[in-house]
Design an enzyme around this catalytic site. Structure first.
Site, PDB file in Angstrom:
ATOM      1  N   GLY A 170       0.865  -1.179   0.000  1.00  0.00           N
ATOM      2  CA  GLY A 170       0.000   0.000   0.000  1.00  0.00           C
ATOM      3  C   GLY A 170       0.893   1.218   0.000  1.00  0.00           C
ATOM      4  CB  CYS A 184       5.480   5.177  -3.809  1.00  0.00           C
ATOM      5  SG  CYS A 184       6.008   6.757  -3.138  1.00  0.00           S
TER       6      CYS A 184
HETATM    7  P1  NAD Z   1       3.700  14.843   0.008  1.00  0.00           P
HETATM    8  O1  NAD Z   1       2.265  14.865  -0.340  1.00  0.00           O
HETATM    9  O2  NAD Z   1       4.136  14.361   1.338  1.00  0.00           O
HETATM   10  O3  NAD Z   1       4.311  16.312  -0.155  1.00  0.00           O
HETATM   11  C1  NAD Z   1       4.038  17.140  -1.249  1.00  0.00           C
HETATM   12  C2  NAD Z   1       4.050  18.576  -0.746  1.00  0.00           C
HETATM   13  O4  NAD Z   1       3.980  19.449  -1.868  1.00  0.00           O
HETATM   14  C3  NAD Z   1       2.858  18.922   0.148  1.00  0.00           C
HETATM   15  O5  NAD Z   1       3.326  19.483   1.362  1.00  0.00           O
HETATM   16  C4  NAD Z   1       2.061  19.941  -0.674  1.00  0.00           C
HETATM   17  O6  NAD Z   1       1.407  20.902   0.134  1.00  0.00           O
HETATM   18  C5  NAD Z   1       3.164  20.559  -1.515  1.00  0.00           C
HETATM   19  N1  NAD Z   1       2.719  21.223  -2.749  1.00  0.00           N
HETATM   20  C6  NAD Z   1       1.756  20.853  -3.616  1.00  0.00           C
HETATM   21  N2  NAD Z   1       1.679  21.727  -4.645  1.00  0.00           N
HETATM   22  C7  NAD Z   1       2.630  22.664  -4.419  1.00  0.00           C
HETATM   23  C8  NAD Z   1       3.068  23.824  -5.122  1.00  0.00           C
HETATM   24  N3  NAD Z   1       2.529  24.173  -6.278  1.00  0.00           N
HETATM   25  N4  NAD Z   1       4.064  24.549  -4.587  1.00  0.00           N
HETATM   26  C9  NAD Z   1       4.627  24.198  -3.413  1.00  0.00           C
HETATM   27  N5  NAD Z   1       4.268  23.115  -2.699  1.00  0.00           N
HETATM   28  C10 NAD Z   1       3.274  22.364  -3.203  1.00  0.00           C
HETATM   29  O7  NAD Z   1       4.414  14.015  -1.160  1.00  0.00           O
HETATM   30  P2  NAD Z   1       5.698  13.056  -1.021  1.00  0.00           P
HETATM   31  O8  NAD Z   1       5.283  11.764  -0.428  1.00  0.00           O
HETATM   32  O9  NAD Z   1       6.823  13.819  -0.443  1.00  0.00           O
HETATM   33  O10 NAD Z   1       5.988  12.768  -2.569  1.00  0.00           O
HETATM   34  C11 NAD Z   1       6.458  13.785  -3.437  1.00  0.00           C
HETATM   35  C12 NAD Z   1       6.874  13.127  -4.753  1.00  0.00           C
HETATM   36  O11 NAD Z   1       7.970  12.237  -4.519  1.00  0.00           O
HETATM   37  C13 NAD Z   1       5.796  12.290  -5.418  1.00  0.00           C
HETATM   38  O12 NAD Z   1       5.939  12.378  -6.803  1.00  0.00           O
HETATM   39  C14 NAD Z   1       6.113  10.880  -4.956  1.00  0.00           C
HETATM   40  O13 NAD Z   1       5.647   9.895  -5.853  1.00  0.00           O
HETATM   41  C15 NAD Z   1       7.627  10.915  -4.928  1.00  0.00           C
HETATM   42  N6  NAD Z   1       8.241   9.975  -3.978  1.00  0.00           N
HETATM   43  C16 NAD Z   1       7.669   9.769  -2.748  1.00  0.00           C
HETATM   44  C17 NAD Z   1       8.279   8.896  -1.854  1.00  0.00           C
HETATM   45  C18 NAD Z   1       7.647   8.599  -0.509  1.00  0.00           C
HETATM   46  O14 NAD Z   1       8.029   7.602   0.111  1.00  0.00           O
HETATM   47  N7  NAD Z   1       6.721   9.416  -0.014  1.00  0.00           N
HETATM   48  C19 NAD Z   1       9.478   8.247  -2.199  1.00  0.00           C
HETATM   49  C20 NAD Z   1      10.070   8.531  -3.437  1.00  0.00           C
HETATM   50  C21 NAD Z   1       9.435   9.398  -4.328  1.00  0.00           C
END
Ligand code: NAD
Length: 439
Positions: free
Chosen positions: A256, A259
């Site tokens: 789950g 990602c």
């Molecule tokens: P998240 O939802 O925790 O954080 C995203 C942040 O971006 C939020 O705080 C949101 O308010 C902010 N945001 C949205 N639009 C914005 C804008 N226009 N300007 C500024 N801030 C804005 O997401 P995450 O889990 O950190 O994931 C981010 C990316 O990294 C995704 O593409 C995800 O697939 C990838 N990723 C995530 C992980 C993980 O384990 N969470 C690991 C590797 C890659």
């Protein structure tokens, strides 16, 4: 603190799990970091050293860097990016209903950055995006755009940032990729420089392969169940082959979280658009979609029906060491329990509230969740669940059913306490030594 080149000013846009690991990680390397998020409340919390979620080590390191002025957060994008050498975009890319990636946050972020960036500033896209996205975005940007995917795991995000297996950088020019790689040279990790499109696919297919291993392990477990073998012993034996490896070869309720599922759906969608084969991706998703239902089927079978049953649930987060319930299969299982007429009381060491719409009481302790429960159902692999006395579990439960969806309990100890045990591909007679070796 390790500084291998002249410190740079790095601005992080999007301060979620990936953004904060990057912010603190770059600060640990001695760079000057600024951060911006579209949610002003989140920024104000970060200015006071408070992260909106649980992530090992991040808050302590954040406070250290705030005190020495190594990190600053701004509610104003212009102030955050002023003078920045690199702007790291780490906003979310969730899935649309048809499986395609919703790139609106990335596009909005890049559009609002356009007029604010110094000429020399490089945009570093770290969000996970489908093949071709970076090239398309770069074509519309005045500034250089490179793609540097993130591979961290929630729960160990900072450790993973500072100790990656490899640093992948996709760029139109090798010089730009090498300059970005130099920012992280202090980590001493292998640098993989490639094209933008290849870097996007390295990220997407890495996740696809890890998810495939989990679905493979679940298929092995379901097979072992019907032929009467111990899946953990079988998988451990398989995983000892260095060509295969043991990581992610572990059965449970399925994958789950925010990602794997959405990244596979995005790959599936792109493959469909291009009319290319996607057999393995589809099968991985199908096996995963069936697994949570299978766990509830096992519970229903053991209880002889779920209508009117009360289930004590241990674990809501999509994995241990995080409080993230985004796309957690535990929540899908709660819905299934409810649809089959059961009530649930749940305990998770990190989750304090459920998203709206879930009919489930939250208990303040593991044993508290079992009060008046007919069965225990384990859905997250928190190690502390394995430390609860089986006798205490037996004393709480009205009936004798334990279904361990993560194989974290000791089957023999559970049975010795007078309870019935069902794991995933694992029975009460499973060899616990083999199990310990596999985990
Ligand atoms: P998240 O939802 O925790 O954080 C995203 C942040 O971006 C939020 O705080 C949101 O308010 C902010 N945001 C949205 N639009 C914005 C804008 N226009 N300007 C500024 N801030 C804005 O997401 P995450 O889990 O950190 O994931 C981010 C990316 O990294 C995704 O593409 C995800 O697939 C990838 N990723 C995530 C992980 C993980 O384990 N969470 C690991 C590797 C890659």
């Amino acid at each position: 603190m390790i500084v291998s080149i002249r410190p740079k000013h790095i601005c992080i846009v999007g301060t979620g799990y990936v953004g904060m690991a990057s912010a603190v990680g770059f600060a640990e390397l001695g760079h000057r970091v600024t951060g911006y998020d579209i949610v002003a409340e989140r920024v104000r919390g970060l200015q006071r050293g408070i992260t909106p979620y649980r992530e090992t080590g991040i808050e302590d390191a954040l406070r250290r860097h705030l005190v020495r002025d190594g990190i600053r957060f701004h509610v104003d994008l212009e102030a955050a990016v002023r003078g920045a050498d690199y702007v790291v975009i780490a906003v979310g890319t969730p899935a649309h209903a048809d499986g395609s990636a919703d790139l609106s946050a990335v596009e909005d972020a890049i559009a609002s950055l356009g007029p604010l960036l110094a000429e020399h500033a490089v945009i570093v896209l770290r969000s996970t995006v489908p093949a071709g996205t970076s090239e398309r975005l770069a074509a519309g940007c005045r500034n250089e755009l490179i793609y540097a995917p993130e591979f961290l795991r929630e729960g160990s995000a900072l450790v993973d940032f500072v100790n990656p297996d490899r640093i992948v950088v996709g760029a139109a020019s090798t010089a730009a990729a090498e300059e970005y790689g130099a920012l992280l040279a202090g980590l001493g990790r292998p640098l993989v420089i490639t094209t933008l499109r290849n870097a996007e696919l390295i990220k997407a297919f890495s996740n696809a392969f890890l998810a495939l291993k989990i679905s493979f392990a679940n298929e092995v477990a379901n097979f072992c169940d019907v032929v009467g073998a111990d899946a953990l012993a079988v998988l451990s034996g398989i995983g000892h082959d260095s060509r295969i490896g043991r990581a992610f070869l572990y059965p449970g309720i399925g994958f789950g979280g925010p990602c794997f599922e959405k990244d596979l759906k995005s790959l599936d969608h792109v493959a469909q658009q291009h009319g290319t084969s996607r057999e393995l991706i589809s099968a991985t998703l199908r096996v995963n979609a069936a697994q949570p239902k299978r766990i509830v089927d096992i519970l229903e079978h053991e209880l002889g029906g779920l209508a009117g049953a009360h289930v004590g649930v241990w674990g809501l987060a999509f994995k241990a060491a995080t409080d993230d319930v985004r796309d957690s299969l535990a929540l899908r299982i709660l819905n299934d329990l409810c649809a089959r007429g059961a009530a649930a009381t749940a305990y998770d060491p990190a989750v304090r509230a459920l998203p709206p719409g879930y009919r489930c009481e939250l208990a303040p302790s593991a044993l508290g969740a079992l009060e008046n429960a007919d069965a225990l159902l384990v859905l997250t692999e928190w190690p502390e669940f394995g430390l609860v006395s089986p006798w205490a579990i037996a004393a709480q439960l009205r009936r004798d059913v334990v279904v361990d969806g993560r194989n974290v309990l000791d089957p023999r100890a559970i049975v010795a306490a007078g309870l019935r045990y069902r794991g995933v591909g694992r029975t009460a007679s499973s060899d616990h030594t083999a199990v310990a070796a596999a985990s």
